[in-house]
Design an enzyme around this catalytic site. Structure first.
Site, PDB file in Angstrom:
ATOM      1  N   GLN A   1       3.090   2.049   5.055  1.00  0.00           N
ATOM      2  CA  GLN A   1       2.533   3.173   4.303  1.00  0.00           C
ATOM      3  C   GLN A   1       3.030   4.490   4.893  1.00  0.00           C
ATOM      4  O   GLN A   1       2.935   4.716   6.096  1.00  0.00           O
ATOM      5  CB  GLN A   1       0.994   3.118   4.324  1.00  0.00           C
ATOM      6  CG  GLN A   1       0.315   4.196   3.499  1.00  0.00           C
ATOM      7  CD  GLN A   1       0.610   4.111   2.002  1.00  0.00           C
ATOM      8  OE1 GLN A   1       0.819   3.022   1.459  1.00  0.00           O
ATOM      9  NE2 GLN A   1       0.632   5.240   1.325  1.00  0.00           N
TER      10      GLN A   1
ATOM     11  N   LYS B   1      -4.163  -0.654  -3.190  1.00  0.00           N
ATOM     12  CA  LYS B   1      -3.153  -1.717  -3.177  1.00  0.00           C
ATOM     13  C   LYS B   1      -3.800  -3.056  -2.816  1.00  0.00           C
ATOM     14  O   LYS B   1      -3.499  -4.096  -3.404  1.00  0.00           O
ATOM     15  CB  LYS B   1      -2.052  -1.373  -2.158  1.00  0.00           C
ATOM     16  CG  LYS B   1      -1.192  -0.186  -2.580  1.00  0.00           C
ATOM     17  CD  LYS B   1      -0.255   0.306  -1.486  1.00  0.00           C
ATOM     18  CE  LYS B   1       0.501   1.543  -1.973  1.00  0.00           C
ATOM     19  NZ  LYS B   1       1.406   2.133  -0.967  1.00  0.00           N
TER      20      LYS B   1
ATOM     21  N   ASP C   1       8.993  -2.097  -1.170  1.00  0.00           N
ATOM     22  CA  ASP C   1       9.095  -0.683  -1.534  1.00  0.00           C
ATOM     23  C   ASP C   1      10.504  -0.291  -1.984  1.00  0.00           C
ATOM     24  O   ASP C   1      10.689   0.775  -2.570  1.00  0.00           O
ATOM     25  CB  ASP C   1       8.754   0.191  -0.312  1.00  0.00           C
ATOM     26  CG  ASP C   1       7.337   0.752  -0.348  1.00  0.00           C
ATOM     27  OD1 ASP C   1       6.817   0.965  -1.458  1.00  0.00           O
ATOM     28  OD2 ASP C   1       6.775   0.981   0.731  1.00  0.00           O
TER      29      ASP C   1
HETATM   30  N1  GUN Z   1       3.249   6.925   0.364  1.00  0.00           N
HETATM   31  C1  GUN Z   1       3.209   7.517  -0.852  1.00  0.00           C
HETATM   32  N2  GUN Z   1       3.828   6.735  -1.779  1.00  0.00           N
HETATM   33  C2  GUN Z   1       4.246   5.637  -1.127  1.00  0.00           C
HETATM   34  C3  GUN Z   1       4.940   4.465  -1.548  1.00  0.00           C
HETATM   35  O1  GUN Z   1       5.304   4.281  -2.718  1.00  0.00           O
HETATM   36  N3  GUN Z   1       5.195   3.552  -0.577  1.00  0.00           N
HETATM   37  C4  GUN Z   1       4.838   3.758   0.715  1.00  0.00           C
HETATM   38  N4  GUN Z   1       5.145   2.812   1.585  1.00  0.00           N
HETATM   39  N5  GUN Z   1       4.187   4.811   1.129  1.00  0.00           N
HETATM   40  C5  GUN Z   1       3.898   5.756   0.215  1.00  0.00           C
END
Ligand code: GUN
Length: 285
Positions: free
Chosen positions: A97, A53, A120
Site C-alpha cells: 500500500q 480491499k 498492482d
Molecule cells: N495508494 C493509492 N492507490 C493505490 C493503489 O492503487 N495501489 C497501491 N498499492 N497503493 C495505492
C-alpha cells in the site's frame, strides 16, 4: 446534463462475476486465491483503503491477509517480508500500500515483488509491458476507468484524451492505455501553463491530482466525458478533483465521487488477483 457513470453498480456486477469464478477455480485447483497487503504506518486514508480491499476480497471468496508494519520498519526487514511472500506457494498476490515512509526506497521495494504476484502492475516488468503496449498486469485504477468507459460504450479511438496528473499509479498508465486504444493523448501536471486551455480540448478528461474542486466549468468543453479520480476527505466528506455541480451541466458523462472510479479500483484489484492466481496455478505452482 450529464449521464452519471455509475462505478458502484458496475463494480458490484464485476465482483459478483468474480465471486462465481473464484468458486469454480477453487474447485478446479483445490487452493483458495490469497492476496497479501503490506500496510506501513497508520495513515488513516491508507487504512481505510486497505479495509475496503480486505472486505471486497472476503466477499469474493478470496483470502486476504494484511501485514500491518510499523512506520519505523527498515528497508531490509521489508525486503525480507517480500522475499518470504514471493517464495510462499500459498500467496498469489502481493500489494504494497502506497505511500510508504520517505526513508524507504519505494522503487527498490516494489522491484523485489515477484512479477507473477504483482497485482498492482507496478513492477518494472509490468510498467515496461504497458508502456510498450504488450500484455501484462495493468494498474487497478486506470484499468477501472477503461472498464467504465467500455460499459457506457465510450470509444477511445481518435478522441483527444487529456490526463491531469502524471503519477505512476494513475496518470502515466492511464495515458498508455488511451494510447494503446488509439486515443490522442495529452498529459498535464503541476508545471503545465494555462491548464484550462488544454483541458478544454479534451473529449475525455481524466483528473487524478488530489486537489478538491480544482476542475471547474472553465476547464471543460461542452459534451466532454469527465472522469474524476480524486478522493479527498474534507470535514468527513469525500470530495473529488472536479467541481461536480459546475461541470455536470456541461459534460456528456461524468463520474460521481464517491461511487465512480473508487469502487472500480477495488473490483479491478480482485480481477488482477484472480488473474495472478490462475497463472500461477496453471503454471503448476
Ligand atoms: N495508494 C493509492 N492507490 C493505490 C493503489 O492503487 N495501489 C497501491 N498499492 N497503493 C495505492
Amino acid at each position: 446534463m450529464a449521464v452519471l457513470l455509475d462505478g458502484k453498480a458496475l463494480a458490484a456486477d464485476i465482483r459478483a462475476e468474480i465471486r462465481l469464478q473464484v468458486q469454480s477455480d477453487i474447485a478446479r485447483f483445490g487452493t483458495t486465491p490469497h492476496l497479501v497487503v503490506i500496510l506501513i504506518g497508520d495513515d488513516p486514508a491508507s487504512q481505510s483503503y486497505v479495509r475496503g480491499k480486505e472486505n471486497a476480497c472476503l466477499k469474493a471468496g478470496i483470502r486476504s491477509t494484511v501485514l500491518r508494519e510499523s512506520q519505523t520498519i527498515s528497508e531490509e526487514a521489508l525486503l525480507q517480508i517480500i522475499d518470504r511472500l514471493n517464495a510462499d506457494p500459498g500467496v498469489h498476490g502481493i500489494l504494497l500500500q502506497l505511500p510508504i515512509p520517505r526513508n524507504l526506497n519505494a522503487d527498490r521495494i516494489i522491484s523485489r515483488i515477484d512479477v507473477r504476484k504483482d497485482v498492482d502492475g507496478f513492477t518494472p516488468e509490468n510498467v515496461a509491458a504497458l508502456a510498450g503496449g504488450k500484455p501484462g498486469m495493468v494498474p487497478c485504477t486506470p484499468l477501472g476507468v477503461m472498464r467504465l468507459l467500455e460499459k457506457y460504450s465510450i470509444g477511445i479511438q481518435g478522441k483527444h484524451c487529456v490526463v491531469v496528473g502524471r503519477s505512476p499509479i494513475v496518470g502515466k498508465p492511464m495515458a498508455w492505455l488511451f494510447l494503446k486504444d488509439n486515443g490522442t493523448v495529452t498529459i498535464c501536471h503541476s508545471k503545465t501553463t494555462d491548464l484550462p486551455s488544454i483541458t478544454r480540448q479534451a473529449d475525455i478528461l481524466v483528473v487524478a491530482v488530489g486537489q478538491p474542486g480544482m476542475i471547474t466549468e472553465e476547464h471543460v468543453k461542452n459534451g466532454a466525458v469527465v472522469i474524476d479520480v480524486g478522493i479527498s476527505k474534507i470535514n468527513d466528506e469525500i470530495r473529488g478533483d472536479v467541481d461536480f455541480d459546475a461541470v455536470f451541466p456541461l459534460a456528456s458523462h461524468i463520474t460521481p465521487v464517491p461511487g465512480g472510479v473508487g469502487p472500480m479500483t477495488i473490483a479491478c484489484l480482485l480481477e488482477n488477483t484472480l488473474k495472478c492466481y490462475r497463472r500461477l496455478m496453471e503454471s503448476g505452482r
